[in-house]
Write a protein that holds these residues in place. Structure first.
Motif, PDB file in Angstrom:
ATOM      1  N   ASN A   1       4.266  -0.997  -0.423  1.00 42.79           N
ATOM      2  CA  ASN A   1       5.066  -0.891   1.147  1.00 42.79           C
ATOM      3  C   ASN A   1       3.995  -0.072   1.912  1.00 42.79           C
ATOM      4  OD1 ASN A   1       5.642  -3.639   0.277  1.00 42.79           O
ATOM      5  ND2 ASN A   1       7.937  -3.405   1.082  1.00 42.79           N
ATOM      6  N   GLY A   2       4.302   1.009   1.504  1.00 43.56           N
ATOM      7  CA  GLY A   2       3.534   2.488   2.217  1.00 43.56           C
ATOM      8  C   GLY A   2       2.165   2.629   1.948  1.00 43.56           C
ATOM      9  N   LEU A   3       1.865   3.884   2.656  1.00 43.72           N
ATOM     10  CA  LEU A   3       0.212   4.172   2.266  1.00 43.72           C
ATOM     11  C   LEU A   3      -0.153   4.707   0.816  1.00 43.72           C
ATOM     12  CD1 LEU A   3      -2.493   3.846   3.593  1.00 43.72           C
ATOM     13  CD2 LEU A   3      -1.887   5.486   5.094  1.00 43.72           C
ATOM     14  N   VAL A   4      -0.502   5.042   0.241  1.00 43.42           N
ATOM     15  CA  VAL A   4      -0.760   5.704  -0.802  1.00 43.42           C
ATOM     16  C   VAL A   4      -2.638   5.849  -0.768  1.00 43.42           C
ATOM     17  CG1 VAL A   4      -1.422   5.819  -3.472  1.00 43.42           C
ATOM     18  CG2 VAL A   4      -0.035   3.471  -2.718  1.00 43.42           C
ATOM     19  N   ILE A   5      -2.687   7.454  -0.986  1.00 34.83           N
ATOM     20  CA  ILE A   5      -4.028   7.973  -0.830  1.00 34.83           C
ATOM     21  C   ILE A   5      -4.106   8.773  -1.931  1.00 34.83           C
ATOM     22  CG2 ILE A   5      -5.158  10.271   0.298  1.00 34.83           C
ATOM     23  CD1 ILE A   5      -3.164   9.558   3.369  1.00 34.83           C
ATOM     24  N   LEU A   6      -5.567   8.434  -2.409  1.00 35.18           N
ATOM     25  CA  LEU A   6      -5.644   9.082  -3.847  1.00 35.18           C
ATOM     26  C   LEU A   6      -6.421   9.719  -3.317  1.00 35.18           C
ATOM     27  CD1 LEU A   6      -6.036   6.338  -6.269  1.00 35.18           C
ATOM     28  CD2 LEU A   6      -4.355   7.152  -5.826  1.00 35.18           C
TER      29      LEU A   6
ATOM     30  N   LEU B   1       7.448   9.217 -11.897  1.00 37.90           N
ATOM     31  CA  LEU B   1       6.559   8.338 -11.258  1.00 37.90           C
ATOM     32  C   LEU B   1       7.791   7.228  -9.869  1.00 37.90           C
ATOM     33  CD1 LEU B   1       3.135   7.835 -12.990  1.00 37.90           C
ATOM     34  CD2 LEU B   1       4.160   8.983 -10.521  1.00 37.90           C
ATOM     35  N   GLU B   2       8.292   6.630 -11.615  1.00 34.06           N
ATOM     36  CA  GLU B   2       9.864   5.719 -10.568  1.00 34.06           C
ATOM     37  C   GLU B   2      10.225   6.300 -10.105  1.00 34.06           C
ATOM     38  OE1 GLU B   2      10.938   2.236 -10.178  1.00 34.06           O
ATOM     39  OE2 GLU B   2       9.417   3.137 -11.336  1.00 34.06           O
ATOM     40  N   LYS B   3      10.219   7.511 -10.187  1.00 33.91           N
ATOM     41  CA  LYS B   3      11.652   8.452  -9.345  1.00 33.91           C
ATOM     42  C   LYS B   3      11.147   8.011  -7.844  1.00 33.91           C
ATOM     43  CE  LYS B   3      14.039  11.058 -12.355  1.00 33.91           C
ATOM     44  NZ  LYS B   3      14.144  12.311 -12.997  1.00 33.91           N
ATOM     45  N   ILE B   4       9.697   8.746  -8.032  1.00 33.60           N
ATOM     46  CA  ILE B   4       9.094   9.013  -6.405  1.00 33.60           C
ATOM     47  C   ILE B   4       9.145   7.479  -5.800  1.00 33.60           C
ATOM     48  CG2 ILE B   4       6.691   9.387  -5.219  1.00 33.60           C
ATOM     49  CD1 ILE B   4       6.294  11.552  -7.562  1.00 33.60           C
ATOM     50  N   PHE B   5       8.255   6.305  -6.571  1.00 31.90           N
ATOM     51  CA  PHE B   5       8.539   4.982  -5.634  1.00 31.90           C
ATOM     52  C   PHE B   5       9.337   4.746  -5.526  1.00 31.90           C
ATOM     53  CE2 PHE B   5       4.141   5.333  -8.297  1.00 31.90           C
ATOM     54  CZ  PHE B   5       3.216   4.564  -7.441  1.00 31.90           C
ATOM     55  N   GLN B   6      10.772   4.859  -6.496  1.00 28.27           N
ATOM     56  CA  GLN B   6      12.546   3.899  -6.079  1.00 28.27           C
ATOM     57  C   GLN B   6      12.163   4.979  -4.265  1.00 28.27           C
ATOM     58  OE1 GLN B   6      14.800   2.167  -6.710  1.00 28.27           O
ATOM     59  NE2 GLN B   6      13.102   1.111  -8.244  1.00 28.27           N
ATOM     60  N   LYS B   7      12.432   5.940  -4.394  1.00 23.45           N
ATOM     61  CA  LYS B   7      12.779   6.495  -3.231  1.00 23.45           C
ATOM     62  C   LYS B   7      11.614   6.619  -1.899  1.00 23.45           C
ATOM     63  CE  LYS B   7      14.999  11.666  -3.539  1.00 23.45           C
ATOM     64  NZ  LYS B   7      14.389  12.969  -4.152  1.00 23.45           N
ATOM     65  N   ALA B   8      10.378   6.668  -1.859  1.00 21.90           N
ATOM     66  CA  ALA B   8      10.206   6.087  -1.365  1.00 21.90           C
ATOM     67  C   ALA B   8      10.012   4.584  -0.322  1.00 21.90           C
ATOM     68  CB  ALA B   8       8.319   6.922  -1.554  1.00 21.90           C
TER      69      ALA B   8
ATOM     70  N   ASN C   1       9.344   4.460   4.905  1.00 22.17           N
ATOM     71  CA  ASN C   1       7.685   4.242   5.350  1.00 22.17           C
ATOM     72  C   ASN C   1       7.237   6.127   5.419  1.00 22.17           C
ATOM     73  OD1 ASN C   1       7.956   2.240   6.642  1.00 22.17           O
ATOM     74  ND2 ASN C   1       8.473   2.776   8.186  1.00 22.17           N
ATOM     75  N   TRP C   2       6.783   6.221   4.278  1.00 24.59           N
ATOM     76  CA  TRP C   2       6.457   7.852   3.460  1.00 24.59           C
ATOM     77  C   TRP C   2       4.745   6.606   3.036  1.00 24.59           C
ATOM     78  CZ3 TRP C   2       9.798  10.175  -0.766  1.00 24.59           C
ATOM     79  CH2 TRP C   2      10.942  10.901  -0.215  1.00 24.59           C
ATOM     80  N   ILE C   3       4.550   7.833   3.133  1.00 20.23           N
ATOM     81  CA  ILE C   3       3.067   8.161   2.641  1.00 20.23           C
ATOM     82  C   ILE C   3       3.058   8.638   0.803  1.00 20.23           C
ATOM     83  CG2 ILE C   3       0.264   9.052   3.023  1.00 20.23           C
ATOM     84  CD1 ILE C   3       1.742   8.897   5.658  1.00 20.23           C
TER      85      ILE C   3
END
Length: 164
Positions: free
Chosen positions: A57-62, A5-12, A16-18
């Motif tokens: 800072n981006g958009l998170v959709i669950l 998860l940390e890798k994903i958040f770091q990359k994003a 401006n990823w969702i």
């Protein structure tokens, strides 16, 4: 999981990823009282996700079909919660018509009957059609009502439901 998860958040972080989390209740579940190391780890993961989502800072959709299992701390942070109710008979009829291949063997009154009789989701309809299509394609024939009913029974068994 936390490392991934940390890798994903770091990359994003600056792209401006969702971020879209399907079956979100699995990751964003309610914290529980700690009775084992597993509980402690699960609670730490939930706290970690709370912090990362708040800093993102981006958009998170669950997406989840079980909102009651999502921790209240996440729900308080959402800007919007969109509920998609079960489709009504008219919507189910449209879904059956849209999802079926153009060369099927069902009459519109048969579609109206199954749409009215069976209270199912769009994904259940789609899965039933896929299964019926695979079975009939192997036999080199059109999809018939019996094929749809058999496939619908199969899908409902996966949901621990019975066809009435």
């Amino acid at each position: 999981t936390e490392k991934n998860l940390e890798k994903i958040f770091q990359k994003a972080g600056d792209k401006n990823w969702i971020l879209f989390f399907d079956e979100a209740n699995a990751l964003f579940g309610k914290r529980t009282s700690v009775s084992s190391a597993h509980d402690r780890y699960a609670n730490q993961e939930t706290s970690y996700l709370l912090q990362r989502i708040e800093d993102f800072n981006g958009l998170v959709i669950l997406a989840s079909n079980n909102k009651t299992n999502i921790d209240q701390a996440f729900l308080r942070r959402f800007n919007a919660i969109v509920h998609f109710p079960m489709p009504d008979p008219g919507e189910r009829h449209n879904l059956w018509k849209i999802y079926l291949p153009s060369n099927h063997g069902l009459a519109d009154d048969e579609l109206l009957t199954i749409a009215d009789k069976y209270d199912v989701t769009g994904s259940t309809i789609l899965n039933a059609i896929h299964n019926a299509a695979i079975n009939t394609f192997a036999q080199k024939r059109l999809i018939l009502l019996a094929d749809v009913i058999d496939s619908l029974k199969r899908e409902l068994r996966k949901e621990d439901r019975m066809l009435n």
